[in-house]
Enzyme design. Structure first.
Site, short mmCIF file in Angstrom:
data_model
loop_
_atom_site.label_atom_id
_atom_site.label_comp_id
_atom_site.label_asym_id
_atom_site.label_seq_id
_atom_site.Cartn_x
_atom_site.Cartn_y
_atom_site.Cartn_z
N ARG A 125 37.12 58.15 27.81
CA ARG A 125 36.18 57.06 28.15
C ARG A 125 36.76 55.68 27.90
NH1 ARG A 125 32.38 60.26 25.39
NH2 ARG A 125 31.28 61.63 26.82
N LYS A 147 38.26 45.41 38.29
CA LYS A 147 38.02 46.43 39.32
C LYS A 147 39.26 47.28 39.49
CE LYS A 147 34.58 44.63 42.49
NZ LYS A 147 34.31 44.37 43.92
N GLU A 189 45.65 35.19 49.51
CA GLU A 189 44.55 35.21 48.53
C GLU A 189 44.44 33.84 47.84
OE1 GLU A 189 42.33 37.59 48.40
OE2 GLU A 189 43.34 39.44 49.03
N LYS A 231 39.30 33.09 39.96
CA LYS A 231 38.86 34.48 39.83
C LYS A 231 38.07 34.65 38.54
CE LYS A 231 39.14 39.07 40.77
NZ LYS A 231 39.82 40.06 41.59
N GLU A 241 29.07 42.35 40.36
CA GLU A 241 28.56 42.14 41.72
C GLU A 241 27.05 42.37 41.80
OE1 GLU A 241 30.25 44.00 45.62
OE2 GLU A 241 31.87 42.94 44.62
N ARG A 246 29.97 37.45 43.27
CA ARG A 246 31.31 38.05 43.34
C ARG A 246 31.73 38.36 44.78
NH1 ARG A 246 34.55 41.89 38.99
NH2 ARG A 246 36.41 42.02 40.25
N ASN A 250 35.29 38.43 48.71
CA ASN A 250 35.53 39.19 49.94
C ASN A 250 35.57 38.30 51.17
OD1 ASN A 250 35.67 41.67 48.67
ND2 ASN A 250 33.45 41.90 48.69
N HIS A 253 37.42 39.31 54.25
CA HIS A 253 37.72 40.73 54.08
C HIS A 253 36.89 41.64 54.98
CE1 HIS A 253 39.91 39.21 50.66
NE2 HIS A 253 40.25 40.40 50.22
N HIS A 257 39.65 43.74 56.23
CA HIS A 257 39.76 45.15 55.87
C HIS A 257 39.75 46.04 57.10
CE1 HIS A 257 38.51 45.24 51.38
NE2 HIS A 257 39.82 45.40 51.53
N HIS A 269 47.94 43.63 53.24
CA HIS A 269 46.58 43.22 52.92
C HIS A 269 46.40 41.70 53.15
CE1 HIS A 269 42.73 43.32 50.87
NE2 HIS A 269 43.14 42.33 50.08
N1 LIG Z 1 41.30 45.69 41.98
C1 LIG Z 1 41.20 44.61 42.70
O1 LIG Z 1 40.39 43.72 42.39
C2 LIG Z 1 42.06 44.44 43.90
C3 LIG Z 1 42.08 43.23 44.60
C4 LIG Z 1 42.94 43.11 45.68
C5 LIG Z 1 43.75 44.16 46.04
N2 LIG Z 1 43.72 45.33 45.35
C6 LIG Z 1 44.60 46.45 45.70
O2 LIG Z 1 45.94 46.04 45.49
C7 LIG Z 1 46.80 46.80 46.34
C8 LIG Z 1 47.79 45.87 46.98
O3 LIG Z 1 48.52 45.22 45.98
P1 LIG Z 1 49.94 44.56 46.26
O4 LIG Z 1 49.86 43.68 47.44
O5 LIG Z 1 50.43 44.02 44.98
O6 LIG Z 1 50.78 45.80 46.78
P2 LIG Z 1 51.74 46.87 46.08
O7 LIG Z 1 51.36 47.18 44.71
O8 LIG Z 1 51.81 48.00 47.05
O9 LIG Z 1 53.14 46.09 46.06
C9 LIG Z 1 53.68 45.62 47.28
C10 LIG Z 1 55.16 45.98 47.41
O10 LIG Z 1 55.95 45.13 46.58
C11 LIG Z 1 56.82 45.88 45.74
N3 LIG Z 1 56.99 45.11 44.51
C12 LIG Z 1 56.08 44.96 43.51
N4 LIG Z 1 56.51 44.06 42.61
C13 LIG Z 1 57.73 43.65 43.05
C14 LIG Z 1 58.67 42.70 42.55
N5 LIG Z 1 58.43 41.99 41.45
N6 LIG Z 1 59.82 42.51 43.22
C15 LIG Z 1 60.07 43.20 44.37
N7 LIG Z 1 59.19 44.09 44.90
C16 LIG Z 1 58.04 44.32 44.25
C17 LIG Z 1 56.10 47.20 45.61
O11 LIG Z 1 56.95 48.24 45.29
C18 LIG Z 1 55.48 47.39 46.98
O12 LIG Z 1 56.40 47.94 47.87
C19 LIG Z 1 45.90 47.53 47.31
O13 LIG Z 1 45.84 48.88 46.95
C20 LIG Z 1 44.54 46.87 47.12
O14 LIG Z 1 43.47 47.77 47.36
C21 LIG Z 1 42.90 45.48 44.29
#
Ligand SMILES: NC(=O)c1ccc[n+]([C@@H]2O[C@H](COP(=O)([O-])OP(=O)(O)OC[C@H]3O[C@@H](n4cnc5c(N)ncnc54)[C@H](O)[C@@H]3O)[C@@H](O)[C@H]2O)c1
Length: 370
Positions: A125, A147, A189, A231, A241, A246, A250, A253, A257, A269
């Site tokens: 937990r 999240k 973003e 944020k 939310e 919150r 989006n 989005h 999305h 994204h």
């Molecule tokens: N929880 C939330 O509030 C929230 C908000 C927005 C997005 N997300 C999620 O985040 C994900 C996308 O995140 P992202 O854009 O970071 O993508 P990602 O984690 O897939 O990373 C993008 C790419 O960059 C590479 N990479 C990462 N760090 C690096 C570095 N320092 N140098 C070189 N390469 C590097 C990774 O290997 C990957 O190929 C999605 O799954 C999305 O749903 C979550």
């Protein structure tokens, strides 16, 4: 550039710090002592693509000197969020006799952070969690706010929780190794925060384009710090939310999305969010909410930061509309759509799904290459 610290005070959960700066990972052992007591073991989950980078190696070495430390390498990209990896991770924690005093650290982009956050939140937990985001997107967005989610049945983010970290450490050195496309995606973003919450961000994006694209540390730090504060402000007002606040995160989005889901991984994204904001600002204008300047500002920034402003032709309009129709964020037949009046002023409007779809059915035609 001196380190910056932003305090996040979620509506319900305990407050935590986001530390931003070059080499700030070296401070992690010291920062850690203030936020977690009685650490018996440390488990570091590392996204494969960053395992050999020097900040990651420094972190692992520092912690190995101080604690019984385990590292687990996780595949890069969205596949990290496969539900099957959750069972593997839980099995691993069990095999090393993890307890409530075992500290979980996640080093990687948004995908890694979502996965590790979920695992940390469900094991016994909840185990203490520290996030070390390594993409610009995760630094300004996903690592803050608690999240998390993983994917199942081919549906993105279908299982998840809201679980805040104890600390977030954002070492700028990770930004320098990002491929340009990933860097610019993260900027989408940042642009979102500028349009919806903090117009000073738009100003920075407009006047310091060259420095930003060169990833100059001082400008980056300011941009990240301002974004993290945006944020944090939203998470303070509406962690879960519940208050129609919150949802502003989006912005762009709803359309974004849908395009992302139909683009089969060919767009990032951030690229989809940029297209989404451009379409939704136009929609907002036609519905009488949004000042037309907002759309123009977005188009200019898309150009400066090499982000798309049109939907690629391989993504059909019908598939985009159908995705919107089945959006998870629907409330019965109502969609809560964030709209911007002018930069920094927003509202969450409730719109009947059918009305939204009929508006978009006409509008989307203008967002394809002729
Ligand atoms: N929880 C939330 O509030 C929230 C908000 C927005 C997005 N997300 C999620 O985040 C994900 C996308 O995140 P992202 O854009 O970071 O993508 P990602 O984690 O897939 O990373 C993008 C790419 O960059 C590479 N990479 C990462 N760090 C690096 C570095 N320092 N140098 C070189 N390469 C590097 C990774 O290997 C990957 O190929 C999605 O799954 C999305 O749903 C979550």
């Amino acid at each position: 550039v001196p380190l910056r610290e932003v305090e996040i005070e979620p509506t319900y959960s305990r407050p935590y710090k986001v530390v931003i700066g070059d080499c700030c990972i070296r401070k992690l052992p010291e920062l850690l002592r203030d936020v977690v007591s009685e650490v018996d073991k440390v488990v570091i989950f590392i996204q494969e693509s960053v395992k050999d980078l020097s900040p990651t190696q420094e972190l692992v070495e520092l912690l190995k000197e101080l604690y019984e430390t385990y590292t687990k390498i996780v595949v890069a990209g969205e596949s990290a969020k496969d539900i099957n990896n959750v069972l593997d991770a839980v099995g691993f924690l069990h095999s090393i006799n993890a307890t409530k005093s075992t500290l979980i650290i996640g080093v990687g982009g948004g995908a890694l952070g979502d996965f590790v956050g979920f695992v940390a939140s469900i094991y016994m937990r909840g185990l203490p969690l520290i996030l070390v985001p390594t993409t610009l997107l995760s630094m300004v967005d996903s690592a803050i706010g608690g999240k998390n989610a993983v994917n199942m049945f081919g549906i993105k983010n279908v299982v998840g929780t809201i679980y805040q970290p104890r600390l977030v450490v954002e070492d700028l050195r990770y930004v320098y190794t990002l491929p340009e496309r990933e860097f610019c995606s993260g900027l989408a973003e940042v642009i979102k925060y500028g349009v919806t919450i903090d117009p000073e961000i738009l100003n920075l994006l407009r006047v310091r384009g060259d420095k930003i694209l060169q990833r100059e540390p001082e400008t980056l730090t300011e941009l990240i710090e301002r974004s993290v504060k945006c944020k944090g402000w939203i998470v303070h007002l509406d962690e879960r939310e519940e208050r129609d606040v919150r949802q502003i995160l989006n912005y762009g989005h709803t359309v974004g999305h849908a395009v992302e889901a139909c683009a089969e991984g060919k767009l990032t994204h951030g690229e989809c969010v940029m297209i989404g904001m451009i379409v939704e600002s136009d929609l907002g204008n036609r519905m009488g909410y949004t000042d037309p300047d907002v759309h123009d500002v977005l188009l200019k920034l898309a150009e400066t930061y090499k982000l798309p402003h049109k939907i690629p032709n391989y993504v059909s309009k019908e598939s985009v509309l159908s995705k919107i129709e089945h959006d998870k964020k629907r409330y019965g037949n109502i969609i809560k759509l964030p709209v911007v009046k002018r930069p920094g002023e927003f509202e969450i409007i409730k719109l009947e799904l059918m009305r939204l779809l009929s508006y978009l059915s006409n509008l989307l035609d203008e967002y394809y290459e002729k």
